[in-house]
Structures are given as structure tokens and as C-alpha cells.
Scaffold this motif. Structure first.
Motif, PDB file in Angstrom:
ATOM      1  N   ALA A   7       0.841  -1.198   0.000  1.00  0.00           N
ATOM      2  CA  ALA A   7       0.000   0.000   0.000  1.00  0.00           C
ATOM      3  C   ALA A   7       0.880   1.253   0.000  1.00  0.00           C
ATOM      4  CB  ALA A   7      -0.936  -0.003   1.207  1.00  0.00           C
ATOM      5  N   ARG A   8       1.960   1.214   0.763  1.00  0.00           N
ATOM      6  CA  ARG A   8       2.896   2.339   0.787  1.00  0.00           C
ATOM      7  C   ARG A   8       3.546   2.521  -0.577  1.00  0.00           C
ATOM      8  NH1 ARG A   8       3.991   7.168   1.433  1.00  0.00           N
ATOM      9  NH2 ARG A   8       6.163   7.668   1.834  1.00  0.00           N
ATOM     10  N   LEU A   9       3.937   1.414  -1.228  1.00  0.00           N
ATOM     11  CA  LEU A   9       4.481   1.505  -2.583  1.00  0.00           C
ATOM     12  C   LEU A   9       3.476   2.174  -3.516  1.00  0.00           C
ATOM     13  CD1 LEU A   9       6.198  -1.984  -2.852  1.00  0.00           C
ATOM     14  CD2 LEU A   9       7.355   0.228  -3.043  1.00  0.00           C
ATOM     15  N   ALA A  10       2.214   1.784  -3.403  1.00  0.00           N
ATOM     16  CA  ALA A  10       1.169   2.375  -4.248  1.00  0.00           C
ATOM     17  C   ALA A  10       1.037   3.871  -3.987  1.00  0.00           C
ATOM     18  CB  ALA A  10      -0.168   1.660  -4.017  1.00  0.00           C
ATOM     19  N   GLU A  11       1.123   4.290  -2.715  1.00  0.00           N
ATOM     20  CA  GLU A  11       1.083   5.718  -2.381  1.00  0.00           C
ATOM     21  C   GLU A  11       2.217   6.472  -3.059  1.00  0.00           C
ATOM     22  OE1 GLU A  11       1.286   6.229   1.853  1.00  0.00           O
ATOM     23  OE2 GLU A  11      -0.526   5.048   2.198  1.00  0.00           O
ATOM     24  N   LEU A  12       3.356   5.787  -3.226  1.00  0.00           N
ATOM     25  CA  LEU A  12       4.521   6.391  -3.880  1.00  0.00           C
ATOM     26  C   LEU A  12       4.425   6.298  -5.405  1.00  0.00           C
ATOM     27  CD1 LEU A  12       7.269   4.935  -1.514  1.00  0.00           C
ATOM     28  CD2 LEU A  12       6.494   7.325  -1.617  1.00  0.00           C
ATOM     29  N   GLY A  13       3.327   5.710  -5.903  1.00  0.00           N
ATOM     30  CA  GLY A  13       3.147   5.562  -7.340  1.00  0.00           C
ATOM     31  C   GLY A  13       3.935   4.405  -7.928  1.00  0.00           C
ATOM     32  N   LEU A  14       4.290   3.431  -7.085  1.00  0.00           N
ATOM     33  CA  LEU A  14       5.114   2.307  -7.521  1.00  0.00           C
ATOM     34  C   LEU A  14       4.360   0.994  -7.380  1.00  0.00           C
ATOM     35  CD1 LEU A  14       8.344   3.365  -5.617  1.00  0.00           C
ATOM     36  CD2 LEU A  14       7.887   3.654  -8.057  1.00  0.00           C
ATOM     37  N   THR A  15       4.682   0.050  -8.250  1.00  0.00           N
ATOM     38  CA  THR A  15       4.180  -1.309  -8.116  1.00  0.00           C
ATOM     39  C   THR A  15       5.371  -2.254  -8.220  1.00  0.00           C
ATOM     40  OG1 THR A  15       3.755  -1.451 -10.477  1.00  0.00           O
ATOM     41  CG2 THR A  15       1.891  -0.831  -9.089  1.00  0.00           C
ATOM     42  N   LEU A  16       5.259  -3.375  -7.552  1.00  0.00           N
ATOM     43  CA  LEU A  16       6.326  -4.363  -7.631  1.00  0.00           C
ATOM     44  C   LEU A  16       6.329  -4.990  -9.017  1.00  0.00           C
ATOM     45  CD1 LEU A  16       6.224  -6.312  -4.266  1.00  0.00           C
ATOM     46  CD2 LEU A  16       7.921  -4.667  -5.043  1.00  0.00           C
ATOM     47  N   PRO A  17       7.481  -5.075  -9.630  1.00  0.00           N
ATOM     48  CA  PRO A  17       7.574  -5.724 -10.941  1.00  0.00           C
ATOM     49  C   PRO A  17       7.576  -7.234 -10.785  1.00  0.00           C
ATOM     50  CG  PRO A  17       9.735  -5.043 -10.224  1.00  0.00           C
ATOM     51  CD  PRO A  17       8.762  -4.546  -9.174  1.00  0.00           C
ATOM     52  N   GLN A  18       7.509  -7.935 -11.906  1.00  0.00           N
ATOM     53  CA  GLN A  18       7.769  -9.367 -11.905  1.00  0.00           C
ATOM     54  C   GLN A  18       9.239  -9.559 -11.523  1.00  0.00           C
ATOM     55  OE1 GLN A  18       5.749 -11.799 -12.211  1.00  0.00           O
ATOM     56  NE2 GLN A  18       3.954 -10.862 -13.118  1.00  0.00           N
ATOM     57  N   VAL A  19       9.538 -10.651 -10.877  1.00  0.00           N
ATOM     58  CA  VAL A  19      10.928 -10.938 -10.513  1.00  0.00           C
ATOM     59  C   VAL A  19      11.722 -11.155 -11.804  1.00  0.00           C
ATOM     60  CG1 VAL A  19      12.473 -12.511  -9.299  1.00  0.00           C
ATOM     61  CG2 VAL A  19      10.234 -11.953  -8.333  1.00  0.00           C
ATOM     62  N   ALA A  20      12.847 -10.470 -11.891  1.00  0.00           N
ATOM     63  CA  ALA A  20      13.702 -10.601 -13.072  1.00  0.00           C
ATOM     64  C   ALA A  20      14.245 -12.019 -13.151  1.00  0.00           C
ATOM     65  CB  ALA A  20      14.852  -9.599 -13.000  1.00  0.00           C
ATOM     66  N   ALA A  21      14.219 -12.579 -14.345  1.00  0.00           N
ATOM     67  CA  ALA A  21      14.753 -13.927 -14.550  1.00  0.00           C
ATOM     68  C   ALA A  21      16.263 -13.905 -14.344  1.00  0.00           C
ATOM     69  CB  ALA A  21      14.422 -14.403 -15.959  1.00  0.00           C
ATOM     70  N   PRO A  22      16.794 -14.926 -13.683  1.00  0.00           N
ATOM     71  CA  PRO A  22      18.246 -14.993 -13.482  1.00  0.00           C
ATOM     72  C   PRO A  22      18.984 -15.042 -14.821  1.00  0.00           C
ATOM     73  CG  PRO A  22      17.119 -16.612 -12.109  1.00  0.00           C
ATOM     74  CD  PRO A  22      16.092 -16.043 -13.049  1.00  0.00           C
ATOM     75  N   LEU A  23      20.161 -14.410 -14.851  1.00  0.00           N
ATOM     76  CA  LEU A  23      20.992 -14.398 -16.059  1.00  0.00           C
ATOM     77  C   LEU A  23      21.926 -15.602 -16.122  1.00  0.00           C
ATOM     78  CD1 LEU A  23      21.988 -10.618 -16.075  1.00  0.00           C
ATOM     79  CD2 LEU A  23      20.175 -11.737 -17.400  1.00  0.00           C
ATOM     80  N   ALA A  24      22.014 -16.374 -15.016  1.00  0.00           N
ATOM     81  CA  ALA A  24      22.927 -17.516 -14.950  1.00  0.00           C
ATOM     82  C   ALA A  24      22.388 -18.503 -13.920  1.00  0.00           C
ATOM     83  CB  ALA A  24      24.336 -17.036 -14.604  1.00  0.00           C
ATOM     84  N   ALA A  25      23.248 -19.295 -13.322  1.00  0.00           N
ATOM     85  CA  ALA A  25      22.848 -20.360 -12.399  1.00  0.00           C
ATOM     86  C   ALA A  25      22.763 -19.844 -10.964  1.00  0.00           C
ATOM     87  CB  ALA A  25      23.834 -21.525 -12.504  1.00  0.00           C
ATOM     88  N   TYR A  26      21.666 -19.178 -10.630  1.00  0.00           N
ATOM     89  CA  TYR A  26      21.428 -18.683  -9.279  1.00  0.00           C
ATOM     90  C   TYR A  26      19.941 -18.407  -9.106  1.00  0.00           C
ATOM     91  CZ  TYR A  26      21.209 -14.097 -11.539  1.00  0.00           C
ATOM     92  OH  TYR A  26      20.869 -13.055 -12.356  1.00  0.00           O
ATOM     93  N   GLN A  27      19.533 -18.132  -7.882  1.00  0.00           N
ATOM     94  CA  GLN A  27      18.159 -17.763  -7.563  1.00  0.00           C
ATOM     95  C   GLN A  27      18.093 -16.261  -7.306  1.00  0.00           C
ATOM     96  OE1 GLN A  27      15.393 -19.862  -7.469  1.00  0.00           O
ATOM     97  NE2 GLN A  27      16.902 -21.169  -8.495  1.00  0.00           N
ATOM     98  N   PRO A  28      16.991 -15.600  -7.639  1.00  0.00           N
ATOM     99  CA  PRO A  28      16.865 -14.165  -7.374  1.00  0.00           C
ATOM    100  C   PRO A  28      16.936 -13.813  -5.884  1.00  0.00           C
ATOM    101  CG  PRO A  28      15.246 -14.855  -8.997  1.00  0.00           C
ATOM    102  CD  PRO A  28      15.873 -16.109  -8.450  1.00  0.00           C
ATOM    103  N   ALA A  29      16.475 -14.734  -5.031  1.00  0.00           N
ATOM    104  CA  ALA A  29      16.533 -14.522  -3.582  1.00  0.00           C
ATOM    105  C   ALA A  29      16.525 -15.872  -2.898  1.00  0.00           C
ATOM    106  CB  ALA A  29      15.360 -13.675  -3.101  1.00  0.00           C
ATOM    107  N   VAL A  30      17.182 -15.923  -1.738  1.00  0.00           N
ATOM    108  CA  VAL A  30      17.248 -17.148  -0.946  1.00  0.00           C
ATOM    109  C   VAL A  30      16.972 -16.781   0.510  1.00  0.00           C
ATOM    110  CG1 VAL A  30      18.749 -19.001  -0.123  1.00  0.00           C
ATOM    111  CG2 VAL A  30      18.894 -18.240  -2.493  1.00  0.00           C
ATOM    112  N   ARG A  31      16.114 -17.570   1.123  1.00  0.00           N
ATOM    113  CA  ARG A  31      15.846 -17.398   2.553  1.00  0.00           C
ATOM    114  C   ARG A  31      16.660 -18.417   3.327  1.00  0.00           C
ATOM    115  NH1 ARG A  31      10.151 -17.919   5.929  1.00  0.00           N
ATOM    116  NH2 ARG A  31      11.153 -17.623   7.951  1.00  0.00           N
ATOM    117  N   THR A  32      17.272 -17.957   4.406  1.00  0.00           N
ATOM    118  CA  THR A  32      17.922 -18.853   5.354  1.00  0.00           C
ATOM    119  C   THR A  32      17.560 -18.346   6.744  1.00  0.00           C
ATOM    120  OG1 THR A  32      19.988 -19.871   6.075  1.00  0.00           O
ATOM    121  CG2 THR A  32      20.150 -17.625   5.239  1.00  0.00           C
ATOM    122  N   GLY A  33      16.882 -19.171   7.500  1.00  0.00           N
ATOM    123  CA  GLY A  33      16.430 -18.753   8.825  1.00  0.00           C
ATOM    124  C   GLY A  33      15.528 -17.534   8.718  1.00  0.00           C
TER     125      GLY A  33
END
Length: 156
Positions: A7-33
Motif C-alpha cells: 500500500a505504501r508503494l502504491a502511495e509512492l506511485g510504484l508497483t512491484l515488478p515481476q521478478v527478473a529472470a536470473p541471467l545464470a545459475a542462481y536464484q533471485p533470492a534465498v531465505r535462510t532462517g
């Protein structure tokens, strides 16, 4: 799922984009704990690199600051892709930014303010973070800037 952060992003006139596809052998984000690490995010807009070149040569510092903002927004999309809801972010811990720099350009911290200021606008005090701003010779796809995040999550 969306909540107060989006909602705050929307107030700023922003929307989340689609996650960019990786350019190589990795993940865009990783959770640990209770932490999420993002891969370096380029200033991709709708799957295309917005601008190419070196900051201080083909790209101005102000343009690069705006591109760092785009990178941070892409990083938030990557975080959401692994946690489902940005309201789970307890705080932004660290921002690491790389600026493809002309040999005499020394304004990397100002460029990275684009990412840091966006995170502050979106998360308030939870967006205050440690940061590294590094000048480099070249980035993937000749991108001017790349940003990665480390965020801490609230308890499950």
C-alpha cells in the motif's frame, strides 16, 4: 497477498515488478532462517535493461540514482517471491551496491542513495540499513548499477 508495505508503494506511485529472470545459475533470492539475501538486481524494466553504460561517462549520476531505485524495487520483488508478503520484513539490514564507473567517477555513494532513499520511504525506520557502495569497471549486460539486499524477517 499484499499489505501495508505494498500500500505504501502504491502511495509512492510504484508497483512491484515481476521478478527478473536470473541471467545464470542462481536464484533471485534465498531465505535462510530469518534472513533473505537477494542476488544482485539490475535496473530491469519489463524484462529489459533500462540503460547501459558507465556512470560518469554515458550515464549521469542522477540517472544512475534513479536506476538504483529501480534495482531496489526489483530486489523487493525478489524478497516477496520467497516470503509472500513484504510486511514480513522486520528490517532492511544491508544494501550492497555496485556502480559501473568511469575512471574518474567517485560519486558511488550518491548513486546508491537512490536505493537507500526508496527503502526509507517504503519501510520508515525499518528501512535504515548498513551499506556498501562500490565502483567497478563493468557489470553484467553493461548495466550502470546493481543492488543486492539483506533483510531480516519477523518471526513465523
Amino acid at each position: 497477498m499484499s499489505g501495508a508495505v505494498e500500500a505504501r508503494l502504491a502511495e509512492l506511485g510504484l508497483t512491484l515488478p515481476q521478478v527478473a529472470a536470473p541471467l545464470a545459475a542462481y536464484q533471485p533470492a534465498v531465505r535462510t532462517g530469518s534472513h533473505v539475501y537477494t542476488a544482485g538486481q539490475l535496473p530491469m524494466v519489463e524484462g529489459t535493461l533500462a540503460v547501459t553504460g558507465k556512470v560518469g561517462a554515458e550515464v549521469t549520476a542522477e540517472e544512475a540514482k534513479d536506476l538504483a531505485r529501480v534495482c531496489a524495487l526489483n530486489a523487493l520483488a525478489a524478497v516477496k517471491s520467497v516470503v509472500g508478503d513484504l510486511d514480513r520484513v522486520a528490517r532492511v539490514v544491508k544494501v550492497v551496491g555496485f556502480v559501473a564507473s568511469a575512471s574518474d567517477f567517485t560519486g558511488q555513494p550518491r548513486v546508491l542513495n537512490g536505493a537507500s532513499e526508496l527503502l526509507g520511504e517504503v519501510f520508515g525506520e525499518k528501512g535504515v540499513h548498513a551499506r556498501s557502495a562500490v565502483g567497478v569497471a563493468v557489470l553484467p549486460l553493461d548495466a550502470p548499477v546493481e543492488v543486492e539486499l539483506l533483510v531480516e524477517l519477523t518471526a513465523d
